[in-house]
Scaffold this motif. Sequence first.
Motif, PDB file in Angstrom:
ATOM      1  N   TYR A 132       0.840  -1.202   0.000  1.00 53.35           N
ATOM      2  CA  TYR A 132       0.000   0.000   0.000  1.00 53.35           C
ATOM      3  C   TYR A 132       0.879   1.258   0.000  1.00 53.35           C
ATOM      4  O   TYR A 132       0.642   2.184  -0.783  1.00 53.35           O
ATOM      5  N   ARG A 133       1.891   1.278   0.881  1.00 50.13           N
ATOM      6  CA  ARG A 133       2.762   2.454   0.954  1.00 50.13           C
ATOM      7  C   ARG A 133       3.567   2.637  -0.338  1.00 50.13           C
ATOM      8  O   ARG A 133       3.736   3.766  -0.816  1.00 50.13           O
ATOM      9  N   GLN A 134       4.056   1.548  -0.905  1.00 52.99           N
ATOM     10  CA  GLN A 134       4.815   1.647  -2.152  1.00 52.99           C
ATOM     11  C   GLN A 134       3.941   2.165  -3.288  1.00 52.99           C
ATOM     12  O   GLN A 134       4.399   2.920  -4.138  1.00 52.99           O
TER      13      GLN A 134
ATOM     14  N   TYR B 185      -3.745   9.516 -10.114  1.00 54.36           N
ATOM     15  CA  TYR B 185      -4.777  10.379  -9.510  1.00 54.36           C
ATOM     16  C   TYR B 185      -5.725   9.555  -8.650  1.00 54.36           C
ATOM     17  O   TYR B 185      -6.135   9.990  -7.559  1.00 54.36           O
ATOM     18  N   GLU B 186      -6.075   8.372  -9.109  1.00 54.78           N
ATOM     19  CA  GLU B 186      -6.961   7.512  -8.312  1.00 54.78           C
ATOM     20  C   GLU B 186      -6.341   7.176  -6.952  1.00 54.78           C
ATOM     21  O   GLU B 186      -6.976   7.302  -5.908  1.00 54.78           O
ATOM     22  N   VAL B 187      -5.086   6.731  -6.982  1.00 49.65           N
ATOM     23  CA  VAL B 187      -4.425   6.319  -5.735  1.00 49.65           C
ATOM     24  C   VAL B 187      -4.285   7.501  -4.782  1.00 49.65           C
ATOM     25  O   VAL B 187      -4.550   7.386  -3.571  1.00 49.65           O
TER      26      VAL B 187
ATOM     27  N   GLU C 137      -5.943   7.966  -0.978  1.00 47.65           N
ATOM     28  CA  GLU C 137      -5.119   8.268   0.182  1.00 47.65           C
ATOM     29  C   GLU C 137      -5.530   9.591   0.818  1.00 47.65           C
ATOM     30  O   GLU C 137      -5.549   9.723   2.056  1.00 47.65           O
ATOM     31  N   PHE C 138      -5.872  10.576  -0.004  1.00 45.55           N
ATOM     32  CA  PHE C 138      -6.319  11.866   0.521  1.00 45.55           C
ATOM     33  C   PHE C 138      -7.605  11.707   1.330  1.00 45.55           C
ATOM     34  O   PHE C 138      -7.765  12.294   2.425  1.00 45.55           O
ATOM     35  N   THR C 139      -8.518  10.914   0.836  1.00 46.15           N
ATOM     36  CA  THR C 139      -9.771  10.666   1.559  1.00 46.15           C
ATOM     37  C   THR C 139      -9.500   9.959   2.888  1.00 46.15           C
ATOM     38  O   THR C 139     -10.112  10.269   3.922  1.00 46.15           O
ATOM     39  N   ARG C 140      -8.565   9.009   2.886  1.00 44.29           N
ATOM     40  CA  ARG C 140      -8.235   8.295   4.117  1.00 44.29           C
ATOM     41  C   ARG C 140      -7.604   9.231   5.159  1.00 44.29           C
ATOM     42  O   ARG C 140      -7.942   9.181   6.349  1.00 44.29           O
TER      43      ARG C 140
ATOM     44  N   ALA D 188      -2.460  15.341   4.730  1.00 43.92           N
ATOM     45  CA  ALA D 188      -3.517  15.558   3.739  1.00 43.92           C
ATOM     46  C   ALA D 188      -3.242  16.813   2.918  1.00 43.92           C
ATOM     47  O   ALA D 188      -3.478  16.840   1.697  1.00 43.92           O
ATOM     48  N   ALA D 189      -2.719  17.866   3.579  1.00 43.36           N
ATOM     49  CA  ALA D 189      -2.410  19.094   2.847  1.00 43.36           C
ATOM     50  C   ALA D 189      -1.288  18.869   1.842  1.00 43.36           C
ATOM     51  O   ALA D 189      -1.329  19.370   0.712  1.00 43.36           O
ATOM     52  N   ALA D 190      -0.256  18.089   2.243  1.00 43.18           N
ATOM     53  CA  ALA D 190       0.844  17.795   1.318  1.00 43.18           C
ATOM     54  C   ALA D 190       0.358  16.968   0.135  1.00 43.18           C
ATOM     55  O   ALA D 190       0.755  17.201  -1.020  1.00 43.18           O
ATOM     56  N   LEU D 191      -0.534  16.031   0.425  1.00 43.96           N
ATOM     57  CA  LEU D 191      -1.059  15.193  -0.653  1.00 43.96           C
ATOM     58  C   LEU D 191      -1.984  15.997  -1.565  1.00 43.96           C
ATOM     59  O   LEU D 191      -2.012  15.784  -2.790  1.00 43.96           O
ATOM     60  N   ARG D 192      -2.717  16.937  -0.964  1.00 44.62           N
ATOM     61  CA  ARG D 192      -3.601  17.777  -1.775  1.00 44.62           C
ATOM     62  C   ARG D 192      -2.776  18.637  -2.748  1.00 44.62           C
ATOM     63  O   ARG D 192      -3.201  18.884  -3.883  1.00 44.62           O
ATOM     64  N   ALA D 193      -1.590  19.051  -2.335  1.00 42.43           N
ATOM     65  CA  ALA D 193      -0.730  19.822  -3.233  1.00 42.43           C
ATOM     66  C   ALA D 193      -0.320  18.978  -4.434  1.00 42.43           C
ATOM     67  O   ALA D 193      -0.282  19.473  -5.577  1.00 42.43           O
TER      68      ALA D 193
END
Length: 560
Positions: free
Chosen positions: A457-459, A494-496, A500-503, A513-518
């Motif tokens: 999952y992390r990879q 984009y899907e992955v 992850e952002f939703t989680r 979440a903010a870093a992932l949103r960027a």
Amino acid sequence: MPSTRVITQPPLPPGRACINCRRRKRKCDSERPKCSPCIKLGVGDKCAYDLTPEWLEVEVLTARVHELEEGIRNLTISLKGVASSHVLVGHSGRRQPPMRVPKPAGPLDVPVSLRDPFVGLLKQREVPRNIRDPLIRECLKHRRLHFPTQMNMSRFWYAYKLPPSHPESIHPALLDAMCLLGCLHGGDMLQPYERLFYARLQRSLYDSLENADRLLDFIRASTLAAKYCLTKSRCIEGQHRNAATVRFAMACGLHTIDTYDLNSPKLSLLKPPPKDLVDLGEIIHAWWNLFTVDRLGALLLRVHGTVAHDNETITTMWPCAFEDYESGRAMQAPHKGLSSLRSFESDPNLELKASAYDNVYAFRTQGCEMFYHAITLASSFREGHDVSHDATVAIRATSLLSDSIVSYRRRECPTFDNARNKVDCTHDCTLIFSMTITYGALIQLLHIFADKDPASYRQRVEAARACAKLAIEVCRVDASLLNVTIWLPWYSAYEVLSWEFTRLKKNRDHKDAAALRADLNGLMDAYMRFAERYSFQNNQDFQRLSRFDIHTCEVDTIEL
């Protein structure tokens, strides 16, 4: 005894009778100024004749026709030395055939000054240089988008300058295909002539195949025609055309080039056979370009490729850089081909060592193959099949490929440079596409284990973020470096990232979440830049991204 026969005068030619007799349908002797029948009837004062009778007009026109025909006949004799109605005997004493008089102009013919000059090109075997040269240059200016146009340019220009009758000159089929792509990228003024050059390409391909003439150019031109159809969203037509070309290339033995021996019987089927190592490299590149286009077409249509991933008959070596064929470095590389991507099953400790195969052309081919294989395994997994063993082997191969590409970039191309792109517009674009599609392959393969294995999952998230960061970096430098099919791995990334952002939001991990949103915003911006450069009729996959409710507004307003 006097003769009782009455000498009858010949009938008057039509139109010579007076108006009065013609109206009454009586015989007229055409006497002037008054005919005898009108005098006998007492209507001599009404006897009159046409000032311009029909017979006179007919005679005048007939005489003019004879005069013009005589002029044409004399002119033909003076210019050709051949009479239109006689068979002459030349100085050698041989009888010469009669001259063929050209057909008269039809009612739809227009003056030469009003004709479209491009219409005549359909009947000509060779395109005039003043028309062909700008189109060829326009095509080569965009060769980063079309794999089959990426060739040894010094060898290409040498053959391009040869006269058409030279056996080493470029076949008209390849020139017509490149002119077609030149029209495609030449703007609104040239795009109407795409149909003309597509028709020319069809005819020249038939000529090449019928005469077995320069078959490598035939394969290249056919691949370009398929790539043109895919670019124009005529995916079914393009894939069918490319599949037929793949089978023809295999019949010529392009899939079994596992030696640099120019006298090998495996190279005897291609006409003409390669004369040196550079020619052999051109053949190897032509095969893998064709193979890559077949894989991308299959992915776009969601169908199986022409050649299966586990096809053991494909033994052609990976392509090397063009300069390595010129220097001879390619001969020092150990033989590696499609089977090397499956060799991790027999030797799990095998590593990819730096060699002549560390180049953007081999990376692109291997990345496309692994992405296609990953999509196939993921589809089988969703259908309930156990693909864990094959997926583990594929993850190992794809991870080593990704490491090789990253290492190559650190060594050769740490940053993307506009100045370098002007010198060689294909290198950076091909490297970016190779990295992106390899990330996409990793995402698809790791997805098979992500639900049950936290490490996978992390990879998978790391691969998706690496894909997004690469897209952001490219768009900051030059969006023209984006390949037309690069959106395929972007979609997976984009899907992955959205999952992850939703989680993270659900777990109230606002910092991550903010870093992932960027990263998501940067990838969506890349999508927007991509949509500005290319247009597609089928945008259903992209529109499905709106289900994540992250960039719904942007997705709805983009017109692909």
